[in-house]
Enzyme design. Structure first.
Site, PDB file in Angstrom:
ATOM      1  N   LYS A  97       9.731  -1.802  -5.637  1.00 39.78           N
ATOM      2  CA  LYS A  97       8.341  -1.991  -6.049  1.00 39.78           C
ATOM      3  C   LYS A  97       7.896  -0.696  -6.709  1.00 39.78           C
ATOM      4  O   LYS A  97       7.911   0.364  -6.080  1.00 39.78           O
ATOM      5  CB  LYS A  97       7.450  -2.294  -4.845  1.00 39.78           C
ATOM      6  N   ALA A 184      -2.858  -5.432  -2.746  1.00 36.97           N
ATOM      7  CA  ALA A 184      -3.907  -4.428  -2.551  1.00 36.97           C
ATOM      8  C   ALA A 184      -5.285  -5.056  -2.484  1.00 36.97           C
ATOM      9  O   ALA A 184      -5.668  -5.839  -3.339  1.00 36.97           O
ATOM     10  CB  ALA A 184      -3.907  -3.370  -3.652  1.00 36.97           C
ATOM     11  N   ASN A 206      -1.112  -5.338   3.827  1.00 35.78           N
ATOM     12  CA  ASN A 206      -0.702  -4.247   4.713  1.00 35.78           C
ATOM     13  C   ASN A 206      -1.880  -3.771   5.555  1.00 35.78           C
ATOM     14  O   ASN A 206      -1.947  -4.023   6.755  1.00 35.78           O
ATOM     15  CB  ASN A 206      -0.122  -3.091   3.873  1.00 35.78           C
TER      16      ASN A 206
END
Lengths: 256, 256, 256, 256
Positions: A97, A184, A206
């Protein structure tokens, strides 16, 4: 239902990708990874003890997961490429990534450097998934460069603000041919479901999991939310209307 | 997790309530009810063949579900009470969802007549769940009158527009003591998840399931979404921030 | 343009109504009232020194403005009526804004008590403008009772949160025949313009002006914003589209 | 108030920039330009009859306005530069708005080609204002390249969808040092006001004016809205709160 996402020839059963940052400790991370039921996990190469002696974060990642090391910390294409090489040398596989960050406050990606790194690493045989500022034109260039998927930000990393860049992400989903992984900013299960309903191919979560009071249960929540949003998308969402539509075919009043 | 919703002494495993209107046919409805995995189902008393001979909609509702007949078609408290009596006489149990509609175009509830019907039917021993325009003051009055739960609209019935009255519904969730079931307008799984993340006790979904291309799969999607949203709520959603927060504790750049 | 709002036979040149609470001092209030260029001003009867000796707030209100005393502090219809009588006895004219608040935290109106007070005061000859929770059914009842206008809240009083109850306010604007004055919650000039673009007849602004760093300039800003929004509404807003539409009739590329 | 925007040494009294496309005829355009009261007007170089004989669109633009020819139709930096040269040769001054469009459906800008064109044209002495996809990193690069201002899109050109890319535009306003002119997508006066309240330096409006039923009056509306939003920004917007705050310092009820 038969609805697997295939990236670089690998069939992924889950459309939830997860990260490994911000957990209170390795034990909490392990439990969350287990409950998330994800196939792909990202880890910052810089966080890995490349000397490989102890407390190795990779030991806490289930073997069956696909490791997607990320180039967090890179400021330009050259640094990203160098980190990718380190990852490969350390046996972390050939997925990468790309994160090239040019802003410290909002951690915003540099699309042009990201494109350069993508071109080079695809040429070297990596499976490349670039993190990017939502932009249809750049998404098409990344696609042409051979990116396996593109990962537009919903809002700044770690902000839990949701899919604020919806306008451009929807355009990317509708117009680009490369898989779109919203990355994100997703802070709530409903937001992950919303991304899937929009037609995104996957989401990466995350912070929302790691900073919950109960990360393992929140991981479960995201697993279900992603499945729910995808099922909603596939089932064909009904049309909206400004006026009401009676739920019953009998619309008359009682005595009429 | 131990997290059952209890209404009128009945423990409900699912926080998804479903409706029976607008399905293409009884077979499609049966399959959707099965996949929704819900405990509570609402049916318009007027749609039921009270002579009870054939094609009885109730035959297609699984026995284990709690039947919540509704007073759709009533224009005032008196008519709502009359329909409730019909439902009981027909053996439909003692739960009743009060719908008193004073507007044909948007099918908006009349809060004051709803309150009157609630008072009377609670006195008669019904378990009363009133459909209402979001309003904290009225919610408290309904609570005082003995409503088992209150059901504020997210947006007009059948509009699939989502939770547009969020401001007042959030206030009701935060301030009222009676269970809040968001009813009407929820058009996507993500919106059901969002209601649960706001702290709602349950949601009722009908049109979004019945008008999907694949109602049975959409019912599954809502089942998962409600569980996901509830799990998210219970897990403790992390805080949002305007700036980015690095997912990794190592925030420095590569060479720094 | 000829576009005056007429309430109770009075032609109002400005569609901005203003309040008198929360200003740092009378001087600041005076300047803001002057710059707002409004025709209607509301003042809490309870704040007025009814013995009439000194520091009388009314002295600081320009003579040409229409005074709309409000019943702030009333908890039910009876108290609202009593305050209206006090206002009239003190020579504050026959306009009255009814505020019956049943919640201390969010200062939410009690629609049913408000309706009762409206009915009585209209019968007594007052020009009645009730503050209300957005609700089409109640708006129609207030209209029938003879209200000169209805004043739905955009969001809680003083919150500066904007028009969060847009869904129901838009329905009221489209369906009710009585003038709609959006009251409470408007925190920015753009939000006042938005209310006017939705087709509202007027807005009432207090906190957003009084708590600005420069209240007089903010009053000017709201004056212009209301005029801008109204002009936009009257000019006929263009349609929106999901795709782009070239601004130029020549859509081809340079060499094509 | 002393609050002029200065671009390339030119003091602009109005923060509303306008476009010349899509008007029904030249007469309508002339009237709208007059009422908009703007200082800067953009015109597609391709639309100008460069042989200069008759029906010359430039004749209908008031002399006192600053002409900002745009490179609409360019697909890459080279074509944009060529169009800029044509504009200068035709006596259209030295301001140039760079539009490099790589997508026909959404008319989205190519940020990287835009940056290249900006670098070259700044070097040649042009005053360069590039149209761009919102992106802080690119905004900083354009700033470094000498752009006089940057023009991020709110939503696709001509869509009238408003400021959908708010998240990134706000970050650009907060972090970049170059003036920010929100361009494309602004469909209502309230949205222009909102851009100014966010702290944008100016807005460019074309479709919303040209496609209104009454373009001249809509131009007035935007003039006022921009002034209102700017005044609101300068006056210091008050804080928002989730709870209510009584407008009156007397919060007690009538009899307490």
């Amino acid at each position: 239902m038969q609805d697997a996402l295939v990236i670089a020839g690998k069939e992924l059963k889950s459309r939830l990708f997860v990260g490994t940052g911000k957990f209170a400790d390795h034990q909490e991370m392990k439990m969350a990874l287990k409950e998330a039921n994800a196939d792909v996990v990202t880890v910052a190469v810089r966080r890995v003890d490349l000397s490989g002696e102890d407390q190795y974060i990779l030991n806490d990642i289930p073997d069956k997961m696909t490791l997607m090391p990320n180039t967090s910390g890179a400021r330009n294409a050259e640094e990203a490429v160098r980190i990718a090489h380190l990852a490969k040398a350390a046996g972390m596989g050939n997925w990468i990534k790309i994160e090239v960050i040019s802003d410290n406050k909002y951690l915003l990606p540099n699309n042009h450097e990201t494109l350069k790194a993508t071109q080079q690493l695809v040429d070297e045989g990596f499976v490349v998934l670039p993190y990017m500022n939502p932009d249809l034109i750049v998404a098409r260039q990344l696609e042409e460069a051979g990116a396996a998927a593109v990962m537009p930000l919903g809002s700044p990393i770690g902000s839990n603000r949701g899919i604020r860049m919806k306008e451009m992400i929807q355009i990317m989903i509708d117009e680009a041919n490369v898989p779109i992984v919203v990355d994100a900013g997703i802070g709530r299960p409903s937001e992950a479901a919303e991304a899937m309903e929009m037609g995104a191919d996957a989401v990466l979560v995350n912070t929302a999991i790691a900073t919950a009071n109960d990360p393992a249960q929140m991981a479960q929540a995201f697993d279900m939310a992603v499945k729910a949003g995808r099922a909603g998308y596939i089932s064909g969402l009904g049309p909206t209307s400004t006026q009401a539509k009676a739920s019953s075919p009998l619309t008359g009043f009682l005595n009429s």
